[in-house]
Write an enzyme that holds these catalytic residues in place. Structure first.
Site, PDB file in Angstrom:
ATOM      1  N   SER A  59       0.847  -1.198   0.000  1.00 40.09           N
ATOM      2  CA  SER A  59       0.000   0.000   0.000  1.00 40.09           C
ATOM      3  C   SER A  59       0.875   1.239   0.000  1.00 40.09           C
ATOM      4  CB  SER A  59      -0.920   0.027   1.221  1.00 40.09           C
ATOM      5  OG  SER A  59      -1.647   1.248   1.238  1.00 40.09           O
ATOM      6  N   VAL A  64       7.505   2.280   4.057  1.00 41.29           N
ATOM      7  CA  VAL A  64       8.447   1.644   3.138  1.00 41.29           C
ATOM      8  C   VAL A  64       7.933   1.746   1.701  1.00 41.29           C
ATOM      9  CG1 VAL A  64       9.642  -0.498   2.530  1.00 41.29           C
ATOM     10  CG2 VAL A  64       9.338   0.106   4.931  1.00 41.29           C
ATOM     11  N   CYS A  65       6.634   1.562   1.503  1.00 43.47           N
ATOM     12  CA  CYS A  65       6.055   1.660   0.154  1.00 43.47           C
ATOM     13  C   CYS A  65       6.224   3.071  -0.404  1.00 43.47           C
ATOM     14  CB  CYS A  65       4.588   1.279   0.183  1.00 43.47           C
ATOM     15  SG  CYS A  65       4.271  -0.397   0.757  1.00 43.47           S
ATOM     16  N   ASP A  66       6.005   4.071   0.443  1.00 41.16           N
ATOM     17  CA  ASP A  66       6.180   5.466   0.081  1.00 41.16           C
ATOM     18  C   ASP A  66       7.633   5.693  -0.358  1.00 41.16           C
ATOM     19  OD1 ASP A  66       5.030   8.547   1.065  1.00 41.16           O
ATOM     20  OD2 ASP A  66       7.190   8.259   0.922  1.00 41.16           O
TER      21      ASP A  66
END
Length: 172
Positions: A59, A64-66
């Site tokens: 997501s 971490v995804c950002d």
């Protein structure tokens, strides 16, 4: 019957089950259908002739995804027009567009696996327990062969950015 893989990934140390095959370099990249927005869908053939780096994140609204998506957005500027970087998540297209606008993401294409999770199944990253796609990286050459595959074993870890970018540069 759908293949289930256990003992290969965790979320905060707890085991999770991945649905689909474990792909490897040299395999033909599976086709996919992903949502570009609410009405438009894309498939692998929409990026024919391009080198494709597919960055899979659970997501965009997590740390971490950002960071992963921002990093590949920055790298995209150096790679040129022969490379397309796709970020795949099960976030709704609305959420992806909102996040990209707020984050200033303008080089990475966000695509959503929310409707059918067929990308997750085809690429072996669908998390059975959460219906999210597991963090992973796929580099696909101009002829749709996988040249680099990284399945992370812990969802909260970062991928090997340098190795993924090096794999792309080898194809240029």
């Amino acid at each position: 019957m759908t293949q289930e893989r256990t003992g290969v990934a965790t979320l905060k140390g707890s085991p999770i089950t991945l649905i689909g095959p474990a792909l490897k370099a040299g395999d033909q990249a599976p086709d996919f259908v992903l949502s570009k927005n609410l009405v438009e869908e894309v498939s692998l053939s929409d990026y024919a002739g391009k080198i494709k780096l597919i960055s899979v994140v659970p997501s965009l609204d997590t740390g971490v995804c950002d960071a992963q998506t921002r990093r590949f957005n920055t790298e995209a500027a150096e790679l040129g027009d022969d490379v397309v970087i796709l970020t795949v998540s099960v976030d709704l297209p609305f959420a992806q567009a909102r996040w990209c606008g707020a984050a200033g993401i303008d080089r990475v294409i966000t695509l959503s696996d929310h409707k059918t999770a067929s990308f997750g199944e085809a690429y072996g990253v669908l998390i059975k327990e959460l219906r999210l796609d597991m963090r992973s990286i796929f580099v696909i050459d101009q002829n749709d062969k996988l040249t680099y595959v990284e399945y992370l074993s812990e969802m909260g870890e970062h991928p090997n950015y340098e190795a993924a970018i090096a794999a792309v540069k080898e194809l240029l």
